[in-house]
Design a protein around this motif. Sequence first.
Motif, PDB file in Angstrom:
ATOM      1  N   UNK A 294      44.245  40.259  35.834  1.00 21.65           N
ATOM      2  CA  UNK A 294      43.172  40.525  34.884  1.00 21.65           C
ATOM      3  C   UNK A 294      43.241  42.004  34.516  1.00 21.65           C
ATOM      4  N   UNK A 295      43.450  42.312  33.227  1.00 20.61           N
ATOM      5  CA  UNK A 295      43.602  43.703  32.808  1.00 20.61           C
ATOM      6  C   UNK A 295      42.451  44.132  31.902  1.00 20.61           C
ATOM      7  N   UNK A 296      42.157  45.421  31.942  1.00 18.79           N
ATOM      8  CA  UNK A 296      41.095  45.965  31.109  1.00 18.79           C
ATOM      9  C   UNK A 296      40.299  47.013  31.871  1.00 18.79           C
ATOM     10  N   UNK A 297      39.476  47.769  31.147  1.00 21.13           N
ATOM     11  CA  UNK A 297      38.669  48.809  31.774  1.00 21.13           C
ATOM     12  C   UNK A 297      37.642  48.183  32.717  1.00 21.13           C
ATOM     13  N   UNK A 298      37.051  48.981  33.565  1.00 21.74           N
ATOM     14  CA  UNK A 298      36.058  48.469  34.508  1.00 21.74           C
ATOM     15  C   UNK A 298      34.754  48.137  33.787  1.00 21.74           C
ATOM     16  N   UNK A 299      34.001  47.219  34.373  1.00 27.26           N
ATOM     17  CA  UNK A 299      32.675  46.910  33.860  1.00 27.26           C
ATOM     18  C   UNK A 299      32.619  45.967  32.679  1.00 27.26           C
ATOM     19  N   UNK A 300      33.673  45.163  32.469  1.00 21.56           N
ATOM     20  CA  UNK A 300      33.675  44.262  31.305  1.00 21.56           C
ATOM     21  C   UNK A 300      33.773  42.791  31.691  1.00 21.56           C
TER      22      UNK A 300
ATOM     23  N   UNK B  98      35.694  40.991  37.416  1.00 21.02           N
ATOM     24  CA  UNK B  98      35.309  40.534  38.751  1.00 21.02           C
ATOM     25  C   UNK B  98      34.430  39.289  38.681  1.00 21.02           C
ATOM     26  N   UNK B  99      33.500  39.275  37.747  1.00 26.09           N
ATOM     27  CA  UNK B  99      32.619  38.112  37.587  1.00 26.09           C
ATOM     28  C   UNK B  99      33.433  36.887  37.185  1.00 26.09           C
ATOM     29  N   UNK B 100      34.443  37.092  36.337  1.00 26.06           N
ATOM     30  CA  UNK B 100      35.295  35.975  35.923  1.00 26.06           C
ATOM     31  C   UNK B 100      36.074  35.407  37.104  1.00 26.06           C
ATOM     32  N   UNK B 101      36.496  36.281  38.009  1.00 23.87           N
ATOM     33  CA  UNK B 101      37.208  35.807  39.208  1.00 23.87           C
ATOM     34  C   UNK B 101      36.300  34.910  40.044  1.00 23.87           C
TER      35      UNK B 101
ATOM     36  N   UNK C 286      36.396  24.785  50.109  1.00 26.61           N
ATOM     37  CA  UNK C 286      36.926  23.925  49.054  1.00 26.61           C
ATOM     38  C   UNK C 286      38.439  23.801  49.097  1.00 26.61           C
ATOM     39  N   UNK C 287      38.982  23.486  47.938  1.00 25.70           N
ATOM     40  CA  UNK C 287      40.422  23.283  47.831  1.00 25.70           C
ATOM     41  C   UNK C 287      41.179  24.599  47.774  1.00 25.70           C
ATOM     42  N   UNK C 288      40.543  25.602  47.165  1.00 32.20           N
ATOM     43  CA  UNK C 288      41.228  26.882  46.960  1.00 32.20           C
ATOM     44  C   UNK C 288      40.472  28.048  47.589  1.00 32.20           C
ATOM     45  N   UNK C 289      41.250  29.019  48.075  1.00 40.72           N
ATOM     46  CA  UNK C 289      40.709  30.317  48.450  1.00 40.72           C
ATOM     47  C   UNK C 289      41.146  31.295  47.364  1.00 40.72           C
ATOM     48  N   UNK C 290      40.218  32.116  46.913  1.00 41.56           N
ATOM     49  CA  UNK C 290      40.521  33.130  45.909  1.00 41.56           C
ATOM     50  C   UNK C 290      40.527  34.494  46.573  1.00 41.56           C
ATOM     51  N   UNK C 291      41.585  35.255  46.339  1.00 41.72           N
ATOM     52  CA  UNK C 291      41.654  36.630  46.829  1.00 41.72           C
ATOM     53  C   UNK C 291      41.684  37.567  45.625  1.00 41.72           C
ATOM     54  N   UNK C 292      40.677  38.402  45.516  1.00 43.57           N
ATOM     55  CA  UNK C 292      40.577  39.352  44.411  1.00 43.57           C
ATOM     56  C   UNK C 292      40.950  40.749  44.891  1.00 43.57           C
ATOM     57  N   UNK C 293      41.941  41.346  44.245  1.00 43.27           N
ATOM     58  CA  UNK C 293      42.352  42.717  44.558  1.00 43.27           C
ATOM     59  C   UNK C 293      41.850  43.625  43.440  1.00 43.27           C
TER      60      UNK C 293
ATOM     61  N   UNK D 112      44.594  39.893  40.623  1.00 38.99           N
ATOM     62  CA  UNK D 112      44.643  41.350  40.633  1.00 38.99           C
ATOM     63  C   UNK D 112      43.864  41.876  39.434  1.00 38.99           C
ATOM     64  N   UNK D 113      42.995  42.838  39.684  1.00 38.51           N
ATOM     65  CA  UNK D 113      42.303  43.545  38.611  1.00 38.51           C
ATOM     66  C   UNK D 113      42.959  44.910  38.439  1.00 38.51           C
ATOM     67  N   UNK D 114      43.318  45.240  37.209  1.00 42.24           N
ATOM     68  CA  UNK D 114      43.919  46.549  36.939  1.00 42.24           C
ATOM     69  C   UNK D 114      43.586  46.942  35.508  1.00 42.24           C
ATOM     70  N   UNK D 115      43.556  48.245  35.259  1.00 46.17           N
ATOM     71  CA  UNK D 115      43.274  48.707  33.905  1.00 46.17           C
ATOM     72  C   UNK D 115      44.468  48.443  32.997  1.00 46.17           C
ATOM     73  N   UNK D 116      45.639  48.849  33.436  1.00 47.19           N
ATOM     74  CA  UNK D 116      46.856  48.700  32.635  1.00 47.19           C
ATOM     75  C   UNK D 116      47.968  48.075  33.472  1.00 47.19           C
ATOM     76  N   UNK D 117      48.714  47.114  32.917  1.00 48.61           N
ATOM     77  CA  UNK D 117      49.837  46.513  33.651  1.00 48.61           C
ATOM     78  C   UNK D 117      50.904  47.526  34.038  1.00 48.61           C
ATOM     79  N   UNK D 118      51.089  48.544  33.208  1.00 49.34           N
ATOM     80  CA  UNK D 118      52.147  49.528  33.489  1.00 49.34           C
ATOM     81  C   UNK D 118      51.876  50.354  34.741  1.00 49.34           C
TER      82      UNK D 118
END
Length: 320
Positions: free
Chosen positions: A34-40, A43-46, A110-117, A146-152
């Motif tokens: 998941x890419x983009x600036x913080x606060x948009x 995390x909630x989508x995860x 449940x069926x899945x465990x989600x790990x958010x970095x 993974x949450x990050x601002x930019x993939x690069x």
Amino acid sequence: MPYTTFSGILGQEKAKNFLKEVVRRGKVPHAYLFTGISGIGKTVAAKALALALNCRDPAEGESCGHCPSCRQLGGENVPDFIVIKPQGQTIKIEQIRELNRALGFAPVVGKYRICLVKQAETMTGEAANSFLKTLEEPPPGNILILNATEPRDLLPTIVSRCQRVPFHPLRERQVAWWLVKKKGLKEETATVLARISGGSLGRALSMCESDFFEKRQDWISRLTALPDLSLDKTMTLALDCAKEHKKGPSDRSDAGESGVSEMLGIWMGWYRDLLVLKVGGESHLLVNPDFSHKLKIVARGFTMERLTQSLGLLDQAERG
């Protein structure tokens, strides 16, 4: 984090529709970026994805909110929703090793465990390489986000193993509307926060719930009192002011650095507004519309060349 659904996330329609389609089809990649600036909303989508994938009666890609899985996963500190975030400035190798141990067990609820970095770009070299091995062959029943601002900012080998889902800055009117409806702010105040936040609802909310307007007034007053803007004077003043405002829960090792960055952002917005007025721009284009009268007066004393140089110095200070 309380129970949430995709429909409860402000904006981000493309990202939400994509994730809901993943739930509907039941074909789930083992890793997302998941890419983009913080606060948009990343995390909630995860969390919304974790709920929907484990829901016993999902409808149109949304979790029901009533089944045992939704009730359990909708709480705090759930073993099937792991969050990794920087300890200090970085995510360390020990955190990834601990994560790998946790992933070796089957999901509890449940069926899945989600790990958010969160802030995945802050992983140390060792941590990133260790995480890469996990990405190559994660244990069944685990989904890594993974949450990050930019993939690069991440290793290309990590990016290539993830399904990228871009999140975009919110529109000014969306942030302002939310602040008026949900926080009861006056429209003028909400508009100022929406513009300064740069499309980040999280940042706007943080400013709303702090003494931001008092700090901003002080910062702008000190800036306009400077007879000349030089890099040395800018950084000295920024550091002094940041130290003054470092107090309470934010009194941590990186609070000074964070305060300097916030202040320099306000100053850049101020000089940007001066430049807008200098080229004949309208007041509705200003980042600081509540200072429009003062900005028009101050702008008369600047040349285009000096404004451009000042913005360059502030940008240099922010990056340095």
